[in-house]
Design an enzyme around this catalytic site. Sequence first.
Site, PDB file in Angstrom:
ATOM      1  CB  CYS A  70      -8.393  30.695 -43.616  1.00 40.92           C
ATOM      2  SG  CYS A  70      -9.235  30.840 -41.764  1.00 40.92           S
ATOM      3  CB  CYS A 103     -11.543  27.918 -41.613  1.00 42.46           C
ATOM      4  SG  CYS A 103     -11.716  28.433 -43.584  1.00 42.46           S
ATOM      5  CB  CYS A 129      -9.577  24.028 -50.737  1.00 40.50           C
ATOM      6  SG  CYS A 129      -7.547  23.626 -51.626  1.00 40.50           S
TER       7      CYS A 129
END
Length: 149
Positions: free
Chosen positions: A7, A79, A86
């Site tokens: 997240c 999220c 990422c």
Amino acid sequence: MKILILCTGNSCRSQMAQGFLQSLDKNIQVFSAGTHPAEKVNPLAVEAMAEVGIDISRHIPTNVTAYLSDTWDYVITVCGSANETCPAFVGNVGKRLHIGFEDPSEAIGTTDVIKSEFERVRNEIKNEFTKFYMTEVKKQELPKSACNR
């Protein structure tokens, strides 16, 4: 099996998901991290999880950079921001999934309204990660039938 839940702040959703997933199976290794980790786990997340018998009070937000060279069976973003940003993992990642949830820490209103938002998101996380566990993790643990030997 080794699973990383990712997240942005690593203070609510990823911590709750880690708690639920670890409670389902003590034999899997579950970690959580953030792309921009907070200083501490949100106290309302700790409280919401305690209401269902899961203690995340000792969890500490961790920067994802600590895990980039590890090998993972799953990296799961919870999220949208973490999904979009990422980082590239140097280690091996078996599967990358996104199971998104609204951020309860952004809820506005009375204390009761905000608390109920944490409980709502907690329940969604429980449902989705139980489903993930049953369809992804457990299926890999099933013994091969006699026909497949």
